[in-house]
Design a protein around this motif. Structure first.
Motif, PDB file in Angstrom:
ATOM      1  N   ASP A 121     -94.976  12.929  30.167  1.00 63.42           N
ATOM      2  CA  ASP A 121     -94.710  11.878  29.197  1.00 63.42           C
ATOM      3  C   ASP A 121     -93.327  11.269  29.472  1.00 63.42           C
ATOM      4  O   ASP A 121     -92.309  11.935  29.279  1.00 63.42           O
ATOM      5  CB  ASP A 121     -94.756  12.498  27.792  1.00 63.42           C
ATOM      6  N   HIS A 166     -90.481  11.696  27.044  1.00 62.27           N
ATOM      7  CA  HIS A 166     -89.891  13.025  26.809  1.00 62.27           C
ATOM      8  C   HIS A 166     -89.580  13.653  28.155  1.00 62.27           C
ATOM      9  O   HIS A 166     -90.465  14.184  28.824  1.00 62.27           O
ATOM     10  CB  HIS A 166     -90.842  13.910  26.004  1.00 62.27           C
ATOM     11  N   ASP A 181     -96.128  18.486  30.715  1.00 65.31           N
ATOM     12  CA  ASP A 181     -96.269  17.824  29.422  1.00 65.31           C
ATOM     13  C   ASP A 181     -95.129  16.797  29.313  1.00 65.31           C
ATOM     14  O   ASP A 181     -95.358  15.594  29.253  1.00 65.31           O
ATOM     15  CB  ASP A 181     -96.185  18.910  28.340  1.00 65.31           C
ATOM     16  N   ARG A 182     -93.885  17.301  29.405  1.00 70.04           N
ATOM     17  CA  ARG A 182     -92.748  16.401  29.540  1.00 70.04           C
ATOM     18  C   ARG A 182     -92.690  15.868  30.979  1.00 70.04           C
ATOM     19  O   ARG A 182     -93.222  16.486  31.894  1.00 70.04           O
ATOM     20  CB  ARG A 182     -91.446  17.162  29.275  1.00 70.04           C
ATOM     21  N   HIS A 183     -92.024  14.739  31.160  1.00 72.48           N
ATOM     22  CA  HIS A 183     -91.740  14.273  32.516  1.00 72.48           C
ATOM     23  C   HIS A 183     -90.584  15.095  33.076  1.00 72.48           C
ATOM     24  O   HIS A 183     -89.626  15.400  32.359  1.00 72.48           O
ATOM     25  CB  HIS A 183     -91.379  12.780  32.512  1.00 72.48           C
TER      26      HIS A 183
END
Ligand SMILES: [Zn+2]
Length: 295
Positions: A112, A115, A157-159
């Motif tokens: 994402d 984030h 999930d986060r970048h």
């Protein structure tokens, strides 16, 4: 609803939540399946980077300082490996003391973009020595981590973004320039920045863990505690995470501390303890695997 039917409904509900995980699998196994255990590297996967940086310094007048051939060679070495591993690399250019400086930034595709988990280490040395513990060791720990991310084909999930900073030894110049060049919106997207400055100190007394972002502090403290390794809590100071902290970004990370060769000509590859370096690298890998998921 009969007792049997009620049980069937409950099972169906569970399946829907878990996305089809077979019924009867213990909760712990489900957890493992959702978040694969982090890989564990050996010294053979970390130390070669330090020998490479030593060779680069030896071939460039003995150091890898800002504005020198040794620094540019260090950037080229790390960048080539990241490019081969599928990272999108960019050079962020700045000018300091009349010389061009570079931060090497590497993005792992996916996650994402709103984030970002950001991990960094400075890649420059002082002019007086090759800077293999300070901070070839942190740079190598980060590179080894990035290569494990690639090998695992990690779905995040986060970048995930890494950076190797220039001109830290001149006063955190590279990371300061990088953060200054971010827009307010880009700063807001960074959930946490994790820094490693010195990872392989000989005769280490304790891992100095930055306590600012609670999730990052917990990730490192739990990693070291589980292995009965001593830690000491420190605040935000001393390296590139200050640039991020000053911009209101939560930070974390650790350091293995200075030694007699810090900033000296003897900060060579022989000054790095392979065991400490390997433990530190695995701590970074473990933290990245943990923090890349947004709970
Ligand atoms: Zn340093």
């Amino acid at each position: 609803m009969s007792r049997r039917l009620r049980r069937a409904t409950a099972v169906l509900g569970l399946c829907a939540v878990l996305g089809g995980v077979p019924v009867g699998v213990p909760a712990a196994a489900v957890q493992l399946r959702a978040e694969p255990a982090p890989p564990v590297v050996t010294a053979d996967q970390v130390m070669p980077h330090l020998y490479a940086l030593q060779r680069i310094a030896d071939g460039a007048g003995g150091n890898r300082a800002h504005g020198t051939r040794g620094y540019r060679g260090s950037v080229a070495y790390v960048k080539a490996q990241l490019d081969r591993a599928g990272f999108r690399t960019t050079l962020h250019r700045f000018t300091h003391a009349g010389a061009a400086g570079y931060n090497l930034v590497a993005d792992w595709p996916g996650g994402d973009p709103g984030h970002v988990l950001f991990a960094g280490a400075h890649l420059d040395s002082v002019e007086d020595g090759p800077g293999i513990n300070d901070n070839g060791s942190g740079a190598a720990a980060l590179l080894a981590t990035a290569l494990e991310v690639s090998k695992a084909g990690l779905a995040t999930d986060r970048h995930l973004r890494f950076a190797w900073w220039g001109a830290e030894e001149q006063g955190m110049v590279g990371s300061t320039a990088y953060v200054r060049d971010l827009s307010a919106a880009e700063r807001d997207r960074i959930d946490v920045y994790v820094n490693v400055d010195m990872a392989g100190t000989r005769d280490i007394r304790q891992w100095l863990v930055v306590h600012d972002d609670p999730s990052a502090a917990r990730a490192f403290e739990e990693y070291f505690a589980a292995r009965n390794l001593p830690t000491f809590e420190i605040g935000v100071g001393g390296s590139d995470h200050v640039s991020f902290g000053d911009a209101g970004i939560p930070v974390g990370g650790f350091a293995t501390g200075i030694d007699d060769c810090t900033h000296e000509v003897c900060d060579r590859v022989e000054n790095v303890d392979p065991r400490t370096e390997t433990i530190s690298t695995n701590a970074v890998i473990s933290a990245v695997w943990q923090l890349i998921a947004r709970h």
